[in-house]
Design a protein around this motif. Structure first.
Motif, PDB file in Angstrom:
ATOM      1  N   UNK A  28       4.679  -4.700  -0.673  1.00  0.00           N
ATOM      2  CA  UNK A  28       3.291  -4.684  -1.146  1.00  0.00           C
ATOM      3  C   UNK A  28       2.700  -3.269  -1.150  1.00  0.00           C
ATOM      4  N   UNK A  29       3.088  -2.458  -0.157  1.00  0.00           N
ATOM      5  CA  UNK A  29       2.513  -1.109  -0.051  1.00  0.00           C
ATOM      6  C   UNK A  29       2.760  -0.281  -1.306  1.00  0.00           C
ATOM      7  N   UNK A  30       3.887  -0.551  -1.976  1.00  0.00           N
ATOM      8  CA  UNK A  30       4.226   0.247  -3.162  1.00  0.00           C
ATOM      9  C   UNK A  30       3.236   0.048  -4.301  1.00  0.00           C
ATOM     10  N   UNK A  71      -2.664 -10.748  -2.654  1.00  0.00           N
ATOM     11  CA  UNK A  71      -2.202  -9.475  -3.194  1.00  0.00           C
ATOM     12  C   UNK A  71      -0.709  -9.616  -3.492  1.00  0.00           C
ATOM     13  N   UNK A  72      -0.298  -9.101  -4.645  1.00  0.00           N
ATOM     14  CA  UNK A  72       1.110  -9.229  -5.016  1.00  0.00           C
ATOM     15  C   UNK A  72       1.398 -10.456  -5.854  1.00  0.00           C
ATOM     16  N   UNK A  73       0.361 -11.263  -6.145  1.00  0.00           N
ATOM     17  CA  UNK A  73       0.560 -12.397  -7.060  1.00  0.00           C
ATOM     18  C   UNK A  73       0.500 -11.873  -8.488  1.00  0.00           C
ATOM     19  N   UNK A  74       1.476 -12.259  -9.311  1.00  0.00           N
ATOM     20  CA  UNK A  74       1.447 -11.899 -10.726  1.00  0.00           C
ATOM     21  C   UNK A  74       0.865 -13.076 -11.496  1.00  0.00           C
ATOM     22  N   UNK A 127      -0.298   1.009   2.326  1.00  0.00           N
ATOM     23  CA  UNK A 127      -0.425   0.914   3.776  1.00  0.00           C
ATOM     24  C   UNK A 127       0.514   1.882   4.498  1.00  0.00           C
ATOM     25  N   UNK A 128       1.701   2.092   3.932  1.00  0.00           N
ATOM     26  CA  UNK A 128       2.692   2.915   4.612  1.00  0.00           C
ATOM     27  C   UNK A 128       2.304   4.394   4.613  1.00  0.00           C
ATOM     28  N   UNK A 129       1.937   4.946   3.446  1.00  0.00           N
ATOM     29  CA  UNK A 129       1.539   6.360   3.394  1.00  0.00           C
ATOM     30  C   UNK A 129       0.290   6.590   4.240  1.00  0.00           C
ATOM     31  N   UNK A 130      -0.632   5.645   4.183  1.00  0.00           N
ATOM     32  CA  UNK A 130      -1.858   5.712   4.994  1.00  0.00           C
ATOM     33  C   UNK A 130      -1.507   5.792   6.478  1.00  0.00           C
ATOM     34  N   UNK A 131      -0.600   4.910   6.918  1.00  0.00           N
ATOM     35  CA  UNK A 131      -0.224   4.879   8.336  1.00  0.00           C
ATOM     36  C   UNK A 131       0.467   6.186   8.742  1.00  0.00           C
ATOM     37  N   UNK A 132       1.308   6.718   7.838  1.00  0.00           N
ATOM     38  CA  UNK A 132       2.028   7.953   8.150  1.00  0.00           C
ATOM     39  C   UNK A 132       1.074   9.148   8.225  1.00  0.00           C
TER      40      UNK A 132
END
Lengths: 226, 310
Positions: free
Chosen positions: B268-270, B233-236, B34-39
């Protein structure tokens, strides 16, 4: 209706899980879960509210809605759910063509139950089920418990492709595959209805809380409905 | 207009996703990072959630049919325009006929290509994010193919550069802060310890739905079948064979395995930068810490991009 014991535990930093300590299906718990979700849906603070069989997930952004407030909103809804009277729901009939190519695992259920195909069909279709939850994929319908004689373990190795509309059994659960997907449930029939159709005005034929009844149909009727 | 000359490993249209439908079995989807997308959107002057192209692992070739200012962000893929290197996390001008290429994902997994005004896709439940499992959003619900062309609205671009300190670090060793999942204490004591110590490695079974991990076996105290329950998302998830599955943006809404860990929201973005072979470490986060981290990160990036939050 009395409240069942429950426990609220964190699910990550942005969610709470309300857990009910039951291992099988309970009508009382299901009604309580859907009452809580109904109440919380009227509040705008929640990003996701997901019912399960014996739990419910309430997901929110802790930066916008404080976890303390989220927790007390949950307690409040749980308290009120004790007095919740289930609304009389219209029963949705789902036509199913049982056995044959549509239900490749019918024989397995015949063997484990000692019943004939006709008896299995009548058992499976005479009961009214509650939709307990949807997903793992769109349209997958998790229903309340199947009659006990029909309980059967999942396949050890899941099928890579299960056709959309397949009706199956896994342990005490019964349900419908909404879209084609991999899956390990024992398949006993198939409905010509599209539980999920993104191009339809209402893409979702069923949602959690609905009442469902299966109606046995012939292979010819299956083709006509489709 | 932009033309896909080669789709590479995979390229899909993604935006901020469709939240709020998990109870109907519809995952949020949206840009995995999400972060790279937003940037990427920020650098061409778009609102942060404008639809952009998510390019997986490299191999993509795009041809532009008009003069444009575009931006790339995310995985380091040695991007070039007509054979000349262009910098990652930058915006630049392209002319009609120019070809932008992504070589291969040297660091990270997903690169985002943003165009002024975004790209057009079909909307479902308020989002054009492609969700391949159910054929939703994007272009006919599928991954883009060679010769597909996408329209983009005529918007005057506003090239912006990312201020110092805002560019996220890409790495092939992803560290995710996580808290104990609902069934963490049902895992064996060894497994509880291993989860936070030795890194795992993402296997070939890694995509937008999830990453199958290899490493120390993660096993329950007692074999037990669990009733299907909600996932995020992010559940192992920890299946009986001991190889956990980390659920991602398109992950299933429910599952029947123990939920060992939950990655905190700010990290989560990572997960969008995890590719087969990436090393993954889970670092224990305490509940209150996670909230502080989130609030700090939201203030930091929210001041750069209006309305953005993790």
């Amino acid at each position: 209706m009395s409240t069942k014991a429950y426990e609220i535990i964190p699910f990550g930093d942005s969610g709470y899980l309300v857990k009910f300590p039951i291992d099988t299906y309970s009508d009382v718990v299901t009604q309580q879960i859907h009452s809580v979700i109904g109440q919380l849906r009227a509040q705008s603070n929640w990003e996701e509210l997901v019912p399960g069989y014996n739990s419910l997930l309430a997901y929110f952004c802790p930066d916008k809605f404080s976890p303390a407030k989220a927790q007390s909103a949950l307690h409040q809804a749980l308290k009120l759910s004790a007095d919740h009277k289930p609304v009389d729901q219209k029963i949705i009939d789902i036509p199913v063509c049982y056995g044959g190519d549509f239900g490749p695992d019918m024989q397995a259920i015949e063997q484990s139950s000692g019943l004939s195909e006709a008896e299995i069909i009548s058992l499976h279709s005479q009961q009214i089920y509650t939709v307990c939850m949807m997903g793992f994929v769109p349209g997958f319908t998790f229903l309340s418990a199947a009659p006990e004689q029909l309980h059967h373990n999942r396949h050890e190795t899941p099928r890579t492709v299960v056709p959309a509309g397949s009706v199956g059994i896994a342990g005490w659960q019964t349900g419908i595959y909404g879209i084609e997907s991999p899956g390990g449930w024992q398949l006993i029939g198939r409905t010509p209805y599209a539980i999920f159709d993104p191009d339809r005005k209402n893409p979702f034929l069923l949602e959690a809380g609905n009442q469902v009844r299966f109606v046995s149909i012939s292979a010819r009727a299956f083709e006509t409905v489709k | 207009m932009i033309e896909i000359r080669q789709p590479g490993t995979r390229v899909t249209i993604q935006d901020a996703g469709r939240p709020g439908y998990r109870h109907l079995g519809i995952p949020k989807s949206g840009a995995a990072d999400k972060l790279s997308f937003a940037l990427a959107n920020f650098m061409v002057g778009n609102p942060w959630n404008t639809p952009a192209l998510e390019c997986v692992l490299g191999g993509q070739h795009f041809k532009f049919h008009k003069d444009l200012t575009v931006a790339i962000a995310g995985a380091e893929m040695w991007a070039q325009v007509n054979g000349q290197n262009v910098e990652n996390f930058s915006s630049f001008k392209v002319r009609a006929g120019d070809i932008l290429t992504f070589s291969f994902a040297r660091i990270g997994c997903r690169a985002y290509l943003a165009l002024p005004g975004g790209v057009e896709g079909s909307e479902f439940l308020g989002s054009v994010s492609t969700y391949l499992q159910a054929g939703l959003g994007g272009l006919q619900g599928r991954a883009l193919q060679a010769r597909d062309t996408l329209k983009s609205p005529d918007v005057k671009p506003q090239a912006r550069t990312i201020p110092k300190g805002y560019k996220p670090l890409m790495s092939n060793h992803v560290v995710l802060r996580a808290v104990e999942g609902p069934e963490f204490y049902d895992l064996s004591l060894d497994s509880q310890r291993h989860l936070f110590v030795n890194p795992f490695r993402a296997t070939q079974n890694t995509n937008r739905m999830g990453a199958r991990l290899k490493g120390n076996l993660v096993q329950p105290k007692v074999a037990h079948s669990m009733t299907s329950s909600p996932l995020l998302p992010g559940t192992l998830q920890c299946p009986p064979d001991g190889q956990p599955i980390l659920a991602m943006a398109d992950g299933h809404c429910t599952g029947g395995y123990y939920r060992g860990l939950q990655v905190i929201r700010a990290d989560l973005w990572q997960m969008g930068q995890i590719k087969p072979g990436t090393r993954i470490s889970f670092r224990r986060s305490i509940g209150e810490d996670a909230h502080e981290v989130l609030s700090r990160r939201n203030v930091f990036y929210g001041s750069l991009m209006e309305g953005f939050s993790f």
